[in-house]
Motif scaffolding. Structure first.
Motif, PDB file in Angstrom:
ATOM      1  N   PRO A  39      49.973  47.290  44.322  1.00  0.00           N
ATOM      2  CA  PRO A  39      49.036  47.729  43.238  1.00  0.00           C
ATOM      3  C   PRO A  39      49.394  47.168  41.751  1.00  0.00           C
ATOM      4  N   HIS A  40      50.721  46.711  41.815  1.00  0.00           N
ATOM      5  CA  HIS A  40      51.326  46.070  40.416  1.00  0.00           C
ATOM      6  C   HIS A  40      50.801  44.685  40.392  1.00  0.00           C
ATOM      7  N   LEU A  41      50.743  43.977  41.531  1.00  0.00           N
ATOM      8  CA  LEU A  41      50.207  42.471  41.616  1.00  0.00           C
ATOM      9  C   LEU A  41      48.692  42.716  41.023  1.00  0.00           C
ATOM     10  N   ALA A  42      48.014  43.897  41.879  1.00  0.00           N
ATOM     11  CA  ALA A  42      46.449  43.635  41.747  1.00  0.00           C
ATOM     12  C   ALA A  42      46.201  44.111  40.120  1.00  0.00           C
ATOM     13  N   LYS A  43      47.054  44.712  39.456  1.00  0.00           N
ATOM     14  CA  LYS A  43      46.811  45.166  38.151  1.00  0.00           C
ATOM     15  C   LYS A  43      47.312  43.950  37.129  1.00  0.00           C
ATOM     16  N   HIS A  44      48.294  43.173  37.465  1.00  0.00           N
ATOM     17  CA  HIS A  44      49.001  42.321  36.761  1.00  0.00           C
ATOM     18  C   HIS A  44      47.962  41.164  36.063  1.00  0.00           C
ATOM     19  N   GLY A  80      49.852  53.878  53.150  1.00  0.00           N
ATOM     20  CA  GLY A  80      49.429  54.324  51.986  1.00  0.00           C
ATOM     21  C   GLY A  80      48.911  53.465  50.929  1.00  0.00           C
ATOM     22  N   ILE A  81      47.960  52.420  51.422  1.00  0.00           N
ATOM     23  CA  ILE A  81      47.310  51.509  50.641  1.00  0.00           C
ATOM     24  C   ILE A  81      46.003  51.318  51.096  1.00  0.00           C
ATOM     25  N   THR A  82      45.047  50.973  50.561  1.00  0.00           N
ATOM     26  CA  THR A  82      43.811  50.460  51.272  1.00  0.00           C
ATOM     27  C   THR A  82      43.358  49.197  50.405  1.00  0.00           C
ATOM     28  N   TRP A  83      42.433  48.348  50.917  1.00  0.00           N
ATOM     29  CA  TRP A  83      42.284  47.227  50.117  1.00  0.00           C
ATOM     30  C   TRP A  83      40.885  47.553  49.253  1.00  0.00           C
ATOM     31  N   GLY A 102      59.475  44.013  51.215  1.00  0.00           N
ATOM     32  CA  GLY A 102      59.528  45.330  50.829  1.00  0.00           C
ATOM     33  C   GLY A 102      58.383  46.174  51.291  1.00  0.00           C
ATOM     34  N   ARG A 103      58.153  47.302  50.425  1.00  0.00           N
ATOM     35  CA  ARG A 103      56.852  48.067  50.863  1.00  0.00           C
ATOM     36  C   ARG A 103      55.839  47.634  50.126  1.00  0.00           C
ATOM     37  N   THR A 104      54.783  47.536  50.977  1.00  0.00           N
ATOM     38  CA  THR A 104      53.356  46.792  50.653  1.00  0.00           C
ATOM     39  C   THR A 104      52.903  47.682  49.411  1.00  0.00           C
ATOM     40  N   ALA A 105      52.672  49.101  49.856  1.00  0.00           N
ATOM     41  CA  ALA A 105      52.152  49.961  48.938  1.00  0.00           C
ATOM     42  C   ALA A 105      52.769  50.096  47.631  1.00  0.00           C
ATOM     43  N   GLU A 106      54.094  49.851  47.365  1.00  0.00           N
ATOM     44  CA  GLU A 106      54.619  49.821  46.343  1.00  0.00           C
ATOM     45  C   GLU A 106      54.527  48.744  45.409  1.00  0.00           C
ATOM     46  N   ILE A 107      54.493  47.395  46.104  1.00  0.00           N
ATOM     47  CA  ILE A 107      54.398  46.218  45.212  1.00  0.00           C
ATOM     48  C   ILE A 107      52.987  45.985  44.901  1.00  0.00           C
ATOM     49  N   ALA A 152      43.748  35.716  41.249  1.00  0.00           N
ATOM     50  CA  ALA A 152      43.024  36.088  42.443  1.00  0.00           C
ATOM     51  C   ALA A 152      43.937  36.864  43.355  1.00  0.00           C
ATOM     52  N   LEU A 153      43.364  37.505  44.514  1.00  0.00           N
ATOM     53  CA  LEU A 153      43.916  38.509  45.126  1.00  0.00           C
ATOM     54  C   LEU A 153      43.601  38.397  46.429  1.00  0.00           C
ATOM     55  N   ASP A 154      44.334  38.027  47.494  1.00  0.00           N
ATOM     56  CA  ASP A 154      44.037  38.199  49.036  1.00  0.00           C
ATOM     57  C   ASP A 154      44.661  39.415  49.519  1.00  0.00           C
ATOM     58  N   VAL A 155      43.593  40.644  50.045  1.00  0.00           N
ATOM     59  CA  VAL A 155      44.227  41.591  50.351  1.00  0.00           C
ATOM     60  C   VAL A 155      44.406  42.000  51.827  1.00  0.00           C
ATOM     61  N   ALA A 156      44.404  40.858  52.494  1.00  0.00           N
ATOM     62  CA  ALA A 156      44.385  41.013  53.940  1.00  0.00           C
ATOM     63  C   ALA A 156      45.549  41.886  54.484  1.00  0.00           C
ATOM     64  N   GLY A 157      46.588  41.736  53.935  1.00  0.00           N
ATOM     65  CA  GLY A 157      47.588  42.945  54.495  1.00  0.00           C
ATOM     66  C   GLY A 157      47.427  44.331  54.106  1.00  0.00           C
ATOM     67  N   ALA A 158      46.258  44.759  53.339  1.00  0.00           N
ATOM     68  CA  ALA A 158      46.084  45.954  53.048  1.00  0.00           C
ATOM     69  C   ALA A 158      45.735  46.804  54.358  1.00  0.00           C
ATOM     70  N   LEU A 159      45.154  45.950  55.282  1.00  0.00           N
ATOM     71  CA  LEU A 159      44.802  46.659  56.603  1.00  0.00           C
ATOM     72  C   LEU A 159      46.086  46.878  57.520  1.00  0.00           C
TER      73      LEU A 159
END
Lengths: 296, 366
Positions: free
Chosen positions: A223-228, A244-247, A216-221, A233-240
């Motif tokens: 942030p909810h995982l980051a805040k969950h 609509g989203i930055t790491w 799905g849309r990375t920018a949509e999903i 732990a969080l790997d933000v590799a795909g934010a690059l």
């Protein structure tokens, strides 16, 4: 004269999410079009929502104690079996990767081979991590003092956008090898190899819920995982390279719950050609130190 | 026609057209049109008079009870299941959800009914009831804690003046397989120890073999013990619907318990599977609604067992509103018997407050 045989009707595949060992459609009922690198229609993929992410985290959490409790030897065997099955489905992955990433047949072959080899490499680390990263610490007293790495828990992985299989394996395998369970947000524009990988995982011996894959849309999903609050732990590799989203924003979201965040190496997505290291494994471990009295 | 005792109040016969299990369009009695009284306000004589008037038999004979209970319209099982499933599809979001979650918490009977219960466990349960959400003083408290009879004194001491009620299961819970004197003594002990509410079980064996009068007399006797005490207790009657086999029996048992003077009718002990289900609760809600219309007495409903998520709880609240009506959206008339439900509701509450999904690390595990 025999009449010409009617054209065979296409049997198209429905790409769905992978949550708790099952393949549900998105709770939201949405799908989106996945196209090849040249813009041709490939498939409709499920467009996951935050509720799918919530369900995936729940599945990952309930699978975590069992996976971490399996012996390291057993985890290594299970992961090696995944590599065996990947090898058997090579042709499908080559086709998926070539179409999605716009690679030539030969370069797609190389990428898939590298991904399988990397999976084997990480599988091998399973029963060696504690020997390399653990330690018997010298202490001034009649005690054994032992440190050993333990899994941190549930890891949310925002998978790389460009490298749809090799990149995915490079961030997924090091997270699960020590006993973490993961929720992966697959590459937004190239999600098909991730779902094919899910089919491999579902038919191997990996317990349900250890790996959960959302498309799905990375920018949509993300942030909810980051805040969950139940993600460790969080790997933000795909934010690059995701729209609509930055790491940095994800790291800020993750700060409220003091998650471990693995930052990308540079400003652009790495080539992943030689991105395998023990550090990728240790990024999702906690060191447990035990004091034990020495016998007289 | 036999002469019969004149009822002390106007009693209308049940409007049977409402009892078919598919009564989604029936308007619920509004609070203005019906005189309503709390069942605990009635004396034993009034209960008997009301019951006699409803069944039309002055001496409340076995035959009279059977005639009335078997004369109740049958429940259309497929229709009732369908209606319950339909009520479960309602989408409750944002402010309505916040309201529903708080109402749910205030309706919970926080329960521990294990053989391994210790005084410490009861005290920690009460501590959780007193401060369900330590970081948020606006969080309501559960209505009651529900414990075994021998733990009542401990619970009573721990709740103090917090306003949380102490409910005790009694009458040889959960099977009810003991003589009446034993069951009454069990009840008497719990009431004397300070229980505010008694959850009794009916004798399912007697009910299933047609001994309605026996079940009726049991309830009346327990009610007497509860209400005639120095510190009177309300009476909840557990039907154990999982053992009643049919929806028709659920309806009959509901009416029988209400006729005998139950303040609440409760689905299950939680020790038998299936425990509370939505269709069974809907049938019981129809029964209390019709009982109010018939006698002017509003009886409460308590589903117990198997309700673990906030989502489930909200389905029940929707059913309460749609089937029985708004007067039942009140902890005095609707309760959830649950132990793990509270944690899930608190997680949902945190999600609404912070916008971030919460996890089991952020509630106490009990």
């Amino acid at each position: 004269m025999r009449a010409p045989a009617p054209a065979r009707i296409d049997v198209r595949k429905t790409y769905k999410l992978f949550i708790g060992g099952a393949f549900p459609r998105s709770e939201s009922g949405r799908t989106y079009e996945v196209t090849s690198a040249k813009g041709a229609f490939l498939a409709n993929a499920a467009q996951g929502s935050r509720k799918d992410a919530r369900d995936a985290v729940r599945a990952a959490r309930s699978a975590q104690p069992g996976w971490a409790g399996a012996t390291a030897y057993n985890r290594g065997q299970v992961l090696y079996r995944v590599a065996e099955l990947l090898e058997g489905r090579r042709a499908q992955f080559v086709a998926d990767v070539a179409a999605g990433e716009g690679l030539t047949e030969r370069r797609a072959q190389d990428a898939v081979a590298a991904a399988i080899d990397r999976w084997v490499w990480y599988a091998g680390w399973s029963d060696k991590v504690a020997q390399v990263a653990g330690n018997a610490n010298p202490v001034a007293g009649p005690y054994f003092n032992l440190s050993a790495p333990e899994p941190t828990g549930v890891v949310a992985v925002i998978a790389p956008q460009a490298s749809s299989l090799l990149g995915l394996v490079s961030v997924l395998a090091p997270a699960i090898v020590t006993g973490n369970t993961v929720v992966v947000v697959a590459s937004e524009d190239r999600p098909l190899p991730a779902i094919s990988l899910a089919e491999v995982l579902a038919t191997s011996d990996v317990p349900a819920g250890v790996v959960n894959i959302l498309t799905g849309r990375t920018a949509e999903i993300a942030p909810h995982l980051a805040k969950h609050m139940d993600v460790n732990a969080l790997d933000v590799a795909g934010a690059l390279g995701a729209d609509g989203i930055t790491w940095g924003a994800l790291e800020a979201d993750a700060a409220d719950t003091v998650k471990r965040v693995l930052r990308p190496a540079g400003d652009d997505e790495a080539s992943w050609a030689d991105a395998q290291s023990l550090n990728a494994i240790l990024a999702y471990t906690e060191t447990k130190t035990v004091w034990h009295p020495k016998g007289m | 026609m036999l002469p019969r005792a004149r009822p002390t109040r106007v009693v209308r016969m049940p409007d049977t057209s409402r009892l078919d299990g598919m009564t989604s369009t029936v308007t619920t009695p509004s609070s203005e049109s019906v005189p309503r009284s709390h069942p605990a306000d009635r004396t034993g004589a009034q209960v008997a008079a009301d019951a006699a008037a409803v069944i039309g038999s002055a001496d409340l004979s076995e035959a009279g009870l059977r005639r009335f209970l078997h004369g109740l319209p049958g429940v259309d099982r497929v229709g009732a299941d369908g209606r319950a499933a339909h009520l479960g599809t309602r989408s409750i979001k944002t402010t309505a959800k916040a309201w529903a979650l708080d109402l749910t918490i205030s309706m919970v009977d926080l329960t521990t009914l294990e053989g391994a219960d210790t005084p410490g466990k009861v005290r920690s349960l009460v501590a959780k009831a007193r401060t369900p959400e330590p970081g948020d003083p606006t969080c309501p408290r559960p209505a009651a804690v529900c414990v075994y009879g021998d733990m009542v004194a401990e619970a009573r001491d721990a709740v103090g003046n917090s306003g949380i009620r102490v409910a005790a299961v009694a009458t040889a819970f959960p099977s009810g397989r003991a003589g009446r004197q034993v069951r009454l003594a069990d009840t008497r002990d719990a009431v004397a120890a300070g229980a505010d509410e008694i959850d009794m079980v009916i004798d399912r064996g007697a009910f299933l073999s047609g001994g309605f009068r026996k079940v009726y007399d049991d309830i009346v006797a327990v009610r007497e013990v509860c209400h005639d005490a120095e510190h009177p207790a309300h009476l909840k009657v557990i039907l154990e619907t999982g053992e009643l086999a049919t929806y028709d029996n659920v309806r009959r048992a509901s009416w029988l318990a209400m006729l005998a003077g139950a303040d609440f009718i409760k689905t299950s002990t939680g020790k038998v599977s299936p425990a509370a289900t939505l269709p069974v609760t809907v049938i019981m809600l129809e029964a209390v609604r019709d009982f109010l219309a018939t006698t002017g007495v509003q009886v409460g409903v308590k589903p117990a067992g198997g309700i673990r998520t906030a989502k489930d709880a909200i389905k029940y609240l929707v059913s309460v509103n749609e089937v029985a009506g708004e007067p039942w959206l009140d902890p005095d008339y609707f309760r959830f018997g649950a132990s793990s439900l509270l944690n899930d509701v608190l997680l949902q509450r945190q999600k609404l407050a912070t916008g971030a999904y919460s996890g089991p690390d952020y509630v106490t595990i009990d």
